[in-house]
Design an enzyme around this catalytic site. Structure first.
Site, PDB file in Angstrom:
ATOM      1  N   GLU A  78       0.382  13.188 -10.609  1.00  0.00           N
ATOM      2  CA  GLU A  78       1.387  12.160 -10.855  1.00  0.00           C
ATOM      3  C   GLU A  78       0.966  11.322 -12.054  1.00  0.00           C
ATOM      4  O   GLU A  78       1.434  10.214 -12.248  1.00  0.00           O
ATOM      5  CB  GLU A  78       1.626  11.305  -9.613  1.00  0.00           C
ATOM      6  CG  GLU A  78       0.383  10.696  -9.019  1.00  0.00           C
ATOM      7  CD  GLU A  78       0.666   9.940  -7.726  1.00  0.00           C
ATOM      8  OE1 GLU A  78       1.495   9.027  -7.760  1.00  0.00           O
ATOM      9  OE2 GLU A  78       0.045  10.271  -6.703  1.00  0.00           O
ATOM     10  N   CYS A 133       1.351  11.642  -4.356  1.00  0.00           N
ATOM     11  CA  CYS A 133       0.059  12.200  -3.925  1.00  0.00           C
ATOM     12  C   CYS A 133       0.205  13.465  -3.080  1.00  0.00           C
ATOM     13  O   CYS A 133      -0.796  14.027  -2.631  1.00  0.00           O
ATOM     14  CB  CYS A 133      -0.736  11.141  -3.166  1.00  0.00           C
ATOM     15  SG  CYS A 133      -1.057   9.680  -4.138  1.00  0.00           S
ATOM     16  N   HIS A 135      -4.922  11.615   3.594  1.00  0.00           N
ATOM     17  CA  HIS A 135      -4.807  11.160   2.213  1.00  0.00           C
ATOM     18  C   HIS A 135      -5.398   9.747   2.187  1.00  0.00           C
ATOM     19  O   HIS A 135      -4.996   8.898   2.988  1.00  0.00           O
ATOM     20  CB  HIS A 135      -3.334  11.144   1.777  1.00  0.00           C
ATOM     21  CG  HIS A 135      -3.105  10.336   0.543  1.00  0.00           C
ATOM     22  ND1 HIS A 135      -3.791  10.586  -0.625  1.00  0.00           N
ATOM     23  CD2 HIS A 135      -2.315   9.260   0.297  1.00  0.00           C
ATOM     24  CE1 HIS A 135      -3.417   9.711  -1.536  1.00  0.00           C
ATOM     25  NE2 HIS A 135      -2.523   8.890  -1.006  1.00  0.00           N
TER      26      HIS A 135
HETATM   27  N1  COA Z   1     -13.566  -9.457   4.667  1.00  0.00           N
HETATM   28  C1  COA Z   1     -13.102  -8.362   5.312  1.00  0.00           C
HETATM   29  N2  COA Z   1     -11.796  -7.983   5.272  1.00  0.00           N
HETATM   30  C2  COA Z   1     -10.943  -8.724   4.558  1.00  0.00           C
HETATM   31  C3  COA Z   1     -11.362  -9.877   3.860  1.00  0.00           C
HETATM   32  C4  COA Z   1     -12.733 -10.239   3.938  1.00  0.00           C
HETATM   33  N3  COA Z   1     -13.210 -11.299   3.302  1.00  0.00           N
HETATM   34  N4  COA Z   1     -10.286 -10.400   3.240  1.00  0.00           N
HETATM   35  C5  COA Z   1      -9.220  -9.605   3.520  1.00  0.00           C
HETATM   36  N5  COA Z   1      -9.621  -8.595   4.328  1.00  0.00           N
HETATM   37  C6  COA Z   1      -8.830  -7.488   4.844  1.00  0.00           C
HETATM   38  C7  COA Z   1      -7.440  -7.871   5.290  1.00  0.00           C
HETATM   39  O1  COA Z   1      -7.452  -8.410   6.610  1.00  0.00           O
HETATM   40  C8  COA Z   1      -6.735  -6.542   5.199  1.00  0.00           C
HETATM   41  O2  COA Z   1      -7.083  -5.737   6.304  1.00  0.00           O
HETATM   42  P1  COA Z   1      -5.932  -5.036   7.186  1.00  0.00           P
HETATM   43  O3  COA Z   1      -5.129  -4.214   6.203  1.00  0.00           O
HETATM   44  O4  COA Z   1      -6.693  -4.194   8.145  1.00  0.00           O
HETATM   45  O5  COA Z   1      -5.149  -6.127   7.781  1.00  0.00           O
HETATM   46  C9  COA Z   1      -7.368  -5.893   3.974  1.00  0.00           C
HETATM   47  O6  COA Z   1      -8.598  -6.601   3.755  1.00  0.00           O
HETATM   48  C10 COA Z   1      -6.528  -5.980   2.713  1.00  0.00           C
HETATM   49  O7  COA Z   1      -6.125  -7.297   2.568  1.00  0.00           O
HETATM   50  P2  COA Z   1      -4.660  -7.629   2.042  1.00  0.00           P
HETATM   51  O8  COA Z   1      -4.502  -9.094   2.062  1.00  0.00           O
HETATM   52  O9  COA Z   1      -3.648  -6.813   2.797  1.00  0.00           O
HETATM   53  O10 COA Z   1      -4.788  -7.091   0.563  1.00  0.00           O
HETATM   54  P3  COA Z   1      -3.729  -7.041  -0.573  1.00  0.00           P
HETATM   55  O11 COA Z   1      -2.544  -7.902  -0.302  1.00  0.00           O
HETATM   56  O12 COA Z   1      -4.493  -7.323  -1.821  1.00  0.00           O
HETATM   57  O13 COA Z   1      -3.184  -5.529  -0.593  1.00  0.00           O
HETATM   58  C11 COA Z   1      -3.195  -3.146  -0.826  1.00  0.00           C
HETATM   59  C12 COA Z   1      -3.977  -4.389  -0.330  1.00  0.00           C
HETATM   60  C13 COA Z   1      -3.949  -1.893  -0.402  1.00  0.00           C
HETATM   61  C14 COA Z   1      -1.811  -3.134  -0.214  1.00  0.00           C
HETATM   62  C15 COA Z   1      -3.110  -3.216  -2.366  1.00  0.00           C
HETATM   63  O14 COA Z   1      -4.392  -3.065  -2.881  1.00  0.00           O
HETATM   64  C16 COA Z   1      -2.190  -2.180  -2.965  1.00  0.00           C
HETATM   65  O15 COA Z   1      -1.019  -2.435  -3.167  1.00  0.00           O
HETATM   66  N6  COA Z   1      -2.724  -0.956  -3.290  1.00  0.00           N
HETATM   67  C17 COA Z   1      -1.951   0.111  -3.887  1.00  0.00           C
HETATM   68  C18 COA Z   1      -0.993   0.798  -2.913  1.00  0.00           C
HETATM   69  C19 COA Z   1      -1.639   1.676  -1.916  1.00  0.00           C
HETATM   70  O16 COA Z   1      -2.775   2.067  -2.050  1.00  0.00           O
HETATM   71  N7  COA Z   1      -0.862   2.020  -0.883  1.00  0.00           N
HETATM   72  C20 COA Z   1      -1.322   2.867   0.173  1.00  0.00           C
HETATM   73  C21 COA Z   1      -0.313   3.856   0.661  1.00  0.00           C
HETATM   74  S1  COA Z   1      -0.168   5.320  -0.362  1.00  0.00           S
END
Ligand code: COA
Length: 388
Positions: free
Chosen positions: A79, A111, A233
Site C-alpha cells: 500500500e 494491509c 496483523h
Molecule cells: N502507560 C501505559 N499505557 C498507556 C499510557 C501509559 N502512560 N498512556 C496511555 N496508555 C495506553 C492507553 O490506555 C491505550 O490503551 P488501550 O488501547 O488498551 O486502551 C493505549 O496506550 C493508546 O492510547 P491512546 O490514548 O488510545 O492513543 P492514541 O489516541 O494516541 O491512539 C492509535 C493510538 C493506535 C489509535 C494511533 O497511534 C493511531 O491512529 N495509529 C494508526 C492506526 C492504526 O494503527 N490502526 C490500527 C488498526 S489497522
C-alpha cells in the site's frame, strides 16, 4: 496434496529509533509507547530503500537458482506503491532474475494485500504442484512527524516461497473472509501520508476479527481449543491482543495461558520493527516460529489478516515436521545486530527527505546502508537499483 509456505524471508531497513527516546521528544509518557501501544523500536527507511529494494532484499534470503526456474507467480502486496501503473513486482521479478515466463503483478487492499496474494498463490500451486510462487509484502508506514499515528510507523518486507509439500507451514482450505466499505484508514493518491481515524480503526479491526472468527467456527466446526497459537496483523503489538482477548474465554484456563504465551512470542519481531503493513501478519508468524520453544509439528496456527477499508480474513495452517530447520533464524539475528540506532532528530531528517518529483537526477548515497539491493538513483522519473 499439501500446499503452503516452504521458505520465508524478512528484511528491515538499516536504521531504527528507540521508542522511549521518541516518547520523551514528543512529551509523552514512554509507557504509552512501550506498554499502551507495545512498541520498543521503530524501523526508519532511508531514501536508499523503497518497496522494491526491500522486497528483493527479503526475497534474496529465500530463493536459489532452482527456485528461480520454478516460480510462475511474483506477487507483491503493498500500500506504499510509487507508481499508479507499473507494478513493483515487475522490478522485483527482473532484479531477482526469475525465469521470464512468469506472471508479475501488485495487489492492493491496505494491509490485506499479501494475504490475497498468498491465497492466489496457494490456488495456483494446487493446480500446478510442480511449480512455485513468490509472495511478498513490502511497505513503508508513514503517518507524519508528531502525529497520533507516528508511534505506529515502520518499514520492511516479508517474502514467502509457496510450494507443494512445503517445509514450514501447510495452508488449509478453510479461510473465511469479510468485506465492508468503511473509512478507518486510507491514502488518497495525492497524499504521501495515510489518513486514519485511529480509534475507529481499532474498533473495526476487533469487529472484523469477531465476524470472520464466528464464520470460521460455523464453517469448519473447529473451536479455539484446537489452536496452539493465533497470529494477527500487527499495526502495533497491543492491537492483536485486543482481538485475542475477546475470544479467550471460549477455552479453558490452561489453553488461555498457552495462547497468551504464544501471542507474546508472535510480537517479538514486530515490537522492534513497527508496522510493515502488508507483511505484518507474516512477520508475526515468523516471530512466533522463531521465538516459541513450545510448538511442534502438526500444531494448528490461526492467522487473522486485516486491511483497512476494509477486508478481514481468518485461515489456518499446520506446522510441518522439521520446520525449525527452514527458518531464517541466523539471518534475522544478523539483520538486527547490523541495524544502527539513530537519534530522533536523525530520524526526522531521514523522514523529511524526498525523491525529486520533477524528473531531475539524484544519486542516492549508500551511507550506512550495506543491504544487498539499494535504490541508487532516480532520473527522468525512473528508479534505478543497484545490487551488491
Ligand atoms: N502507560 C501505559 N499505557 C498507556 C499510557 C501509559 N502512560 N498512556 C496511555 N496508555 C495506553 C492507553 O490506555 C491505550 O490503551 P488501550 O488501547 O488498551 O486502551 C493505549 O496506550 C493508546 O492510547 P491512546 O490514548 O488510545 O492513543 P492514541 O489516541 O494516541 O491512539 C492509535 C493510538 C493506535 C489509535 C494511533 O497511534 C493511531 O491512529 N495509529 C494508526 C492506526 C492504526 O494503527 N490502526 C490500527 C488498526 S489497522
Amino acid at each position: 496434496m499439501n500446499i503452503g509456505i516452504d521458505k520465508i524471508g524478512f528484511y528491515a531497513p538499516p536504521y531504527y529509533v528507540d521508542m522511549v527516546e521518541l516518547a520523551n521528544e514528543r512529551g509523552d509518557d514512554p509507557g504509552k509507547y512501550t506498554v499502551g501501544i507495545g512498541q520498543e523500536q521503530m524501523a526508519v527507511t532511508p531514501l536508499s530503500q523503497d518497496i522494491v529494494s526491500m522486497a528483493v532484499n527479503a526475497a534474496l534470503q529465500v530463493i536459489n537458482d532452482t527456485d528461480r526456474n520454478k516460480i510462475d507467480l511474483v506477487i507483491v502486496g503493498t500500500e506504499s506503491g510509487f507508481d499508479a501503473s507499473k507494478s513493483a513486482a515487475v522490478y522485483v521479478h527482473e532484479l531477482l532474475g526469475i525465469q521470464p515466463h512468469a506472471r508479475s503483478f501488485e495487489i492492493k487492499q491496505a494491509c490485506y494485500g499479501a494475504t490475497a496474494g498468498l491465497q492466489m498463490a496457494k490456488d495456483y500451486v494446487t493446480l500446478h504442484p510442480d511449480r512455485a510462487a513468490l509472495v511478498i509484502g513490502s511497505d513503508v508506514a508513514r503517518y507524519g512527524l508528531a502525529t497520533g499515528g507516528e508511534v505506529t510507523q515502520g518499514g520492511g518486507a516479508i517474502a514467502m516461497f509457496i510450494t507443494a509439500n512445503p517445509r514450514i507451514l501447510t495452508l488449509e482450505a478453510d479461510a473465511t473472509f469479510y468485506s465492508r466499505d468503511i473509512m478507518d484508514f486510507w491514502r488518497p493518491s495525492y497524499s504521501e501520508y495515510a489518513m486514519v481515524d485511529g480509534q475507529y480503526s481499532n474498533e473495526q479491526y476487533v469487529a472484523f476479527f469477531a465476524e470472520v472468527w464466528k464464520a470460521y467456527k460455523e464453517k469448519t466446526g473447529r473451536t479455539l481449543s484446537e489452536f496452539e497459537a493465533l497470529c494477527f496483523h500487527l499495526p502495533y503489538t497491543k492491537m492483536g491482543k485486543k482481538a485475542l482477548s475477546q475470544v479467550l474465554t471460549e477455552t479453558d484456563d490452561e489453553k488461555q495461558q498457552a495462547l497468551m504465551n504464544h501471542y507474546q512470542a508472535s510480537t517479538v519481531l514486530n515490537r522492534n520493527v513497527g508496522n510493515i503493513y502488508t507483511g505484518s501478519l507474516y512477520l508475526s508468524l515468523l516471530s512466533l516460529l522463531t521465538a516459541s520453544e513450545a510448538l511442534e509439528a502438526g500444531d494448528r496456527i490461526g492467522l487473522f489478516s486485516y486491511g483497512s477499508g476494509a477486508v478481514g480474513e481468518f485461515f489456518s495452517g499446520t506446522l510441518v515436521d522439521g520446520y525449525l530447520k527452514n527458518l531464517p533464524t541466523t539471518k534475522i539475528k544478523e539483520l538486527f545486530a547490523n541495524r544502527k540506532q539513530i537519534s530522533v532528530s536523525q530520524y526526522e531528517d531521514i523522514f523529511s527527505k524526498v525523491l525529486p518529483q520533477d524528473g531531475s537526477e539524484l544519486t542516492i548515497p549508500a551511507e550506512e546502508d550495506a543491504s544487498p539491493v539499494r535504490l541508487v538513483a532516480v532520473k527522468e522519473h525512473k528508479r534505478f537499483y543497484g545490487i551488491g
